[in-house]
Design an enzyme around this catalytic site. Structure first.
Site: not given
Lengths: 406, 273
Positions: B50, B61
């Protein structure tokens, strides 16, 4: 007034869109919460007891209706259109922010989500949120940029007095948009008991609609009061737009009244040529941030720029999606006002009417000062005086070269 | 394009082990170092890569990945360079699938059609776009699927059985199960809950289920990998980059730090069954 296919007041649709703007661009973890909120809000709107409680608190806690005041001396001074102020600066806590907070806290209570989180820039929304949390006995967490915590010490103290916990945000650039990111991170973590009480008519659907509905009390009252005072609707509405909640609150009930010209005023900061401004609608372009598609200040790569304005309340690189829609439809005209123009208007109103306005509505006022003299004496302008300037005297002093420390 | 992804999971299934899915940020701390890191991931044991597309406002995040994105942006990384990184990786590796992960705005501003064409040409196999739930499928998910790119969706503890079919409907490649409500890099939740969740997902789809958010050690990878088709690690890898930068290390030293952790994690994952 009437709902027709051509009405500009129909939005948003089921997808939360105002034309191409709005929507629900959130992480999957939040999506079920957004849907739950949408359902809960629909149910509340249909429940007369919810509206009754809201009306009661609007009247007895906030002090609504706020007056519609004919500014006689300013009108005389400018020598053109008659000027009225919708005086939302007289609300409890000193601005329009409380209108939204009282509506959303009732919804949070109804949903059984007692932990309230909010973001704030200058602290006005934080103070209004901490206020309603104190009133309802809910714990309150306010995310505020670390720099703002330093600069806005009086509001930080006020929030603490009201029992709120202030979390300084250092992530990103530590500004309002970062505080919003941080509030979303909190919400995504504490999904079961937490209600995100967003401060402006932006974010994922249904927030833009909900905040607009709670703020629309401003426009509805204005309509009634104007009919009472003048027997007709005004020729022009003017309001400042940061995220855009006070403006959409004034504008929305008038959107289908075609003869009413509508002007939204953005923060032009130090000018649109550089990057020190917050004029998302004038100088930005459509993008996706904080759950909605709207005009944003951003670079060629879709990275969000920081805004800049003398007024912390306008210092946001985005704008509520309904304003983006109203800009593109041409119904509302959006113009920038620079820091120094706002500061001049701030002083003008203080001296002519004995009202110290906040720096946010001072932007709207500066635009009004330009337009009123060009209009006929039988024409009428209504401006939303959405906040009082007590919080801004230190900023104003600094810009006017006065040292309050001495 | 789907083929490379399907082959990767077929291979790990044949070996009766979970796939190791590794997240690193494109351009972190700069293009060349990131390239060295990414090129070495397959040999260190990564089955799927990824690659983060940096964004100024990564709402889902935690601090580690936020900081990684900021380092990348500061070094001048943009979408063009991210696609260039994929292109250069693909020139040397034709087998390991690459999934671009990030937020919608940089793609929207690049232009959806142009982005999809360039991503395919560069050798991208799939997309994970955090802020595009099924409700917004027409934006990017459906166009991506039409072009033959996988669109990998996140399923979370808040995705209930009623909603799950909608989340899975246009998902391809694999399903990314977010092990907790929260942001990347938080503490791992109870493994028993996670394996129950994976079982629940398996009832709804034949796609591989990869579990992420909170996996930091070889032991985590071992425990979670016992019941999942793959484990995703990210924060611990970008934190290694951060440490390397703080110690003023050369690109090869920073890459070595990351690869060492990946080797440990791969060992953990391989011993999970």
């Amino acid at each position: 007034m009437t709902s027709t296919a051509n009405s500009l007041r129909q939005g948003p649709d089921e997808m939360g869109r105002f034309g191409m703007f709005g929507g629900r661009f959130v992480a999957e973890t939040l999506m079920p919460l957004i849907l739950e909120l949408d359902e809960a809000y629909k149910a509340a709107k249909a429940d007369p007891s919810f509206q009754d409680e809201l009306d009661y608190l609007n009247k007895h806690y906030i002090g609504r209706p706020s007056p519609l005041y004919f500014a006689e001396r300013l009108t005389e001074h400018l020598g053109g259109a008659k000027i009225y102020f919708k005086r939302d600066e007289l609300n409890h806590t000193g601005s329009h922010k409380i209108n939204n907070c009282i509506g959303q806290i009732l919804l949070a209570k109804r949903m059984g989500k007692p932990r309230i989180i909010a973001e704030t820039g200058a602290g006005q929304h934080g103070v209004a949120t901490a206020t309603v949390c104190a009133r309802f006995g809910f714990p309150c967490v306010v995310y505020m940029g670390a720099k703002d915590v330093e600069r806005q010490a009086p509001n930080v103290f006020r929030m603490k007095l009201l029992g709120a916990e202030i979390i300084p945000v250092t992530a990103g650039q530590g500004t309002l948009k970062d505080s919003m990111n941080e509030a979303l991170r909190d919400w995504v973590t504490n999904v079961d008991d937490t209600y995100y009480l967003i401060g402006t008519a932006a974010g994922p659907h249904p927030f833009p609609q909900m905040v607009r509905d709670f703020q629309s009390v401003i426009g509805r009252e204005t309509k009634e009061q104007m009919m009472e005072a003048e027997g007709r609707l005004p020729d022009m509405l003017v309001a400042a737009v940061g995220g855009g909640s006070n403006a959409i609150g004034l504008f929305h009930p008038f959107l289908d009244d075609k003869d009413v010209q509508i002007v939204g005023v953005e923060a032009g900061g130090k000018g649109l040529d550089g990057d020190e401004h917050c004029a998302s609608l004038t100088a930005g372009k459509p993008g996706v941030l904080h759950g909605n598609r709207t005009y944003l200040l951003q670079n060629y790569d879709g990275q969000i720029d920081e805004g800049a304005s003398i007024s912390a309340g306008l210092d946001y690189p985005g704008i509520g999606p309904e304003h983006s829609f109203l800009k593109e439809s041409g119904r509302v005209e959006y113009v920038p006002i620079m820091d120094d123009e706002a500061l001049e208007a701030f002083q003008l109103l203080t001296r002519l009417e004995g009202i110290i306005p906040a720096l946010e509505p001072s932007h709207a006022l500066a635009e009004l000062v330009k337009r009123a003299p060009k209009m006929d004496k039988d024409q009428i302008i209504v401006m939303n005086l959405c906040g009082r300037g007590d919080k801004d005297v230190f900023t104003a002093a600094k810009h006017l070269g006065v040292d309050l420390e001495q | 394009m789907t083929q490379r992804m399907d082959d990767a999971f077929a291979a790990t299934r044949a070996e009766n082990r979970p796939a190791l899915v590794t997240f690193v940020m494109a351009g972190d701390p700069n293009f060349d170092t990131a390239k060295e890191i990414v090129l070495g991931l397959p040999d260190a044991g990564a089955d799927v890569i990824e690659l983060g597309m940096p964004f100024s406002d990564p709402m889902a995040d935690g601090p580690a990945i936020q900081a990684a994105g900021q380092r990348a942006l500061k070094s001048g990384q943009d979408m063009k360079k991210t696609l260039e990184l994929v292109r250069q990786f693909r020139a040397q590796n034709s087998g390991t699938p690459i999934v671009l992960m990030g937020y919608y705005n940089p793609i929207y501003i690049y232009g959806v059609d142009q982005f999809l064409a360039d991503a395919l040409e560069a050798g991208v196999d799939g997309l994970i776009v955090v802020d595009l739930p099924p409700e917004e499928d027409e934006e990017l998910c459906l166009p991506a699927l039409n072009k033959g790119l996988n669109f990998i969706r996140l399923a979370t503890p808040t995705t209930d059985d009623k909603r799950l079919p909608q989340v899975l409907a246009n998902t391809s490649g694999f399903v990314y199960y977010v092990s907790m409500t929260g942001i990347t890099g938080s503490a791992l939740s109870n493994p028993t809950n996670i394996s129950a969740a994976v079982e629940r997902l398996n009832k709804h789809t034949d796609l591989p289920i990869c579990v992420g958010f909170g996996i930091k050690t070889a032991d985590d990878a071992k425990r979670i990998g016992a019941n999942a088709d793959g484990v995703v690690v990210g924060s611990v890898l970008v934190s290694a980059v951060e440490d390397g930068v703080a110690a003023n290390e050369q690109p090869s030293q920073i890459a070595a730090r990351v690869h060492k952790i990946v080797r440990d994690l791969a060992e953990g994952a391989r011993s999970s069954r």
